[in-house]
Motif scaffolding. Structure first.
Motif, mmCIF file in Angstrom:
data_model
loop_
_atom_site.group_PDB
_atom_site.id
_atom_site.type_symbol
_atom_site.label_atom_id
_atom_site.label_comp_id
_atom_site.label_asym_id
_atom_site.label_seq_id
_atom_site.Cartn_x
_atom_site.Cartn_y
_atom_site.Cartn_z
ATOM 1 N N ILE A 7 -26.004 69.659 -9.364
ATOM 2 C CA ILE A 7 -27.173 70.140 -10.104
ATOM 3 C C ILE A 7 -27.391 69.397 -11.415
ATOM 4 N N TYR A 8 -26.328 68.950 -12.054
ATOM 5 C CA TYR A 8 -26.479 68.245 -13.329
ATOM 6 C C TYR A 8 -26.963 66.813 -13.139
ATOM 7 N N LEU A 9 -26.904 66.325 -11.919
ATOM 8 C CA LEU A 9 -27.297 64.941 -11.626
ATOM 9 C C LEU A 9 -28.517 64.863 -10.711
ATOM 10 N N ALA A 10 -29.178 65.977 -10.493
ATOM 11 C CA ALA A 10 -30.269 66.058 -9.522
ATOM 12 C C ALA A 10 -31.411 65.077 -9.779
ATOM 13 N N HIS A 11 -31.641 64.703 -11.021
ATOM 14 C CA HIS A 11 -32.781 63.838 -11.329
ATOM 15 C C HIS A 11 -32.395 62.356 -11.433
ATOM 16 N N TYR A 12 -31.155 62.053 -11.084
ATOM 17 C CA TYR A 12 -30.705 60.661 -11.118
ATOM 18 C C TYR A 12 -30.855 60.044 -9.728
ATOM 19 N N GLU A 14 -30.317 58.302 -6.124
ATOM 20 C CA GLU A 14 -29.365 58.637 -5.055
ATOM 21 C C GLU A 14 -28.103 57.778 -5.112
ATOM 22 N N HIS A 15 -28.231 56.491 -5.450
ATOM 23 C CA HIS A 15 -27.036 55.635 -5.463
ATOM 24 C C HIS A 15 -26.033 56.093 -6.533
ATOM 25 N N LEU A 16 -26.519 56.615 -7.654
ATOM 26 C CA LEU A 16 -25.602 57.147 -8.675
ATOM 27 C C LEU A 16 -24.965 58.452 -8.194
ATOM 28 N N GLN A 17 -25.764 59.310 -7.598
ATOM 29 C CA GLN A 17 -25.224 60.560 -7.063
ATOM 30 C C GLN A 17 -24.173 60.270 -5.987
ATOM 31 N N SER A 18 -24.451 59.288 -5.160
ATOM 32 C CA SER A 18 -23.516 58.928 -4.095
ATOM 33 C C SER A 18 -22.190 58.436 -4.664
ATOM 34 N N SER A 19 -22.244 57.634 -5.713
ATOM 35 C CA SER A 19 -21.013 57.151 -6.351
ATOM 36 C C SER A 19 -20.181 58.306 -6.892
ATOM 37 N N ILE A 20 -20.852 59.262 -7.521
ATOM 38 C CA ILE A 20 -20.146 60.418 -8.076
ATOM 39 C C ILE A 20 -19.577 61.272 -6.943
ATOM 40 N N LYS A 21 -20.337 61.462 -5.877
ATOM 41 C CA LYS A 21 -19.844 62.226 -4.713
ATOM 42 C C LYS A 21 -18.575 61.593 -4.156
ATOM 43 N N ASN A 22 -18.584 60.261 -4.035
ATOM 44 C CA ASN A 22 -17.411 59.559 -3.503
ATOM 45 C C ASN A 22 -16.193 59.783 -4.390
ATOM 46 N N LEU A 23 -16.376 59.708 -5.696
ATOM 47 C CA LEU A 23 -15.260 59.956 -6.616
ATOM 48 C C LEU A 23 -14.765 61.395 -6.495
ATOM 49 N N LEU A 24 -15.687 62.335 -6.322
ATOM 50 C CA LEU A 24 -15.300 63.737 -6.148
ATOM 51 C C LEU A 24 -14.494 63.934 -4.867
ATOM 52 N N LEU A 151 -24.434 58.249 -22.410
ATOM 53 C CA LEU A 151 -23.617 59.415 -22.755
ATOM 54 C C LEU A 151 -24.141 60.687 -22.098
ATOM 55 N N GLU A 152 -25.450 60.816 -22.017
ATOM 56 C CA GLU A 152 -26.011 61.989 -21.348
ATOM 57 C C GLU A 152 -25.612 61.990 -19.868
ATOM 58 N N PHE A 153 -25.700 60.842 -19.238
ATOM 59 C CA PHE A 153 -25.291 60.751 -17.829
ATOM 60 C C PHE A 153 -23.808 61.093 -17.684
ATOM 61 N N ASP A 154 -22.960 60.477 -18.506
ATOM 62 C CA ASP A 154 -21.521 60.717 -18.409
ATOM 63 C C ASP A 154 -21.168 62.174 -18.696
#
Length: 169
Positions: A7-12, A14-24, A151-154
Motif C-alpha cells: 500500500i505504501y508503494l501503490a503509486h510507484y 511496477e518495476h520498483l514494486q517488483s524489486s521490493i516484492k522480490n526482496l520481501l 528518501l520518501e521512496f525509501d
C-alpha cells in the motif's frame, strides 16, 4: 505477494514494486535497508524534536509563518497514511485573533534513520508555506532536502517492511 499488499508503494512503477516484492520474498528487504541506513537517530523526546525542527526551519524557512510547536504524537497512525501533521489554529482572545502552527510527527518515527525523520519534518515544514501537494510544495521540499524523493521512496519501503515483516531497528 500481491500489489495490494504494497500500500505504501501503490503509486510507484511496477518495476520498483517488483524489486521490493522480490526482496520481501527472499527476506532480504531488512538487510537492504540496514545496509543503506545503518543507524537510527537519537531524537527521542519532544524537546529534541522541537529543537531539530526549529533548526531546520531557521536554516531554510526564516521568512515563513512562525512555528509554535513540534512534537511526537502516538495518536497519529501510519496505517491511515499519516506520517506527520501540520495544523494551523486560530483563536480569538479578547479583541485579538491569535494563530499558531504546530507540527506533530508519528511516534513510529522515534526509532528510524535520521534521513527518514528529516524527510518527514521537511515535508511538514513545507506546509507552512505551501498547503497543497503541488509542484511548488515538492520544489520547496527538494530545496530543504535535495534527496527528498529518494528518501520518501525509501521510507515507504521501510514502512512496507515494518507492516509485512516487522521492525528492523
Amino acid at each position: 505477494m500481491s500489489a495490494a499488499k504494497l500500500i505504501y508503494l501503490a503509486h510507484y512503477p511496477e518495476h520498483l514494486q517488483s524489486s521490493i516484492k522480490n526482496l520481501l520474498v527472499q527476506n532480504k528487504l531488512a538487510d537492504y535497508l540496514r545496509g543503506k541506513y545503518p543507524h537510527t537517530h537519537q531524537i527521542n523526546s519532544d524537546a529534541a524534536l522541537r529543537d531539530y525542527t526549529f533548526a531546520l526551519k531557521k536554516r531554510f524557512m526564516k521568512q515563513s509563518s512562525p512555528l509554535s510547536q513540534a512534537k511526537f504524537d502516538n495518536k497519529i497512525h501510519v496505517v491511515n497514511h499519516a506520517l506527520g501533521l501540520h495544523t494551523y489554529k486560530q483563536q480569538v482572545q479578547g479583541s485579538k485573533l491569535k494563530s499558531k502552527n504546530e507540527i506533530k510527527i508519528s511516534s513510529t518515527f522515534k526509532n528510524v534513520p535520521e534521513a527518514f525523520l528529516n524527510m518527514i519534518v521537511v515535508h511538514e515544514l513545507a506546509h507552512l508555506k505551501e498547503k497543497t501537494h503541488d509542484k511548488a510544495f515538492y520544489k520547496l521540499c527538494e530545496y530543504m532536502q535535495p534527496d527528498y524523493h529518494q528518501l520518501e521512496f525509501d521510507m515507504r519501503v521501510y514502512l512496507t517492511q515494518v507492516e509485512l515483516k516487522g521492525e528492523i531497528y
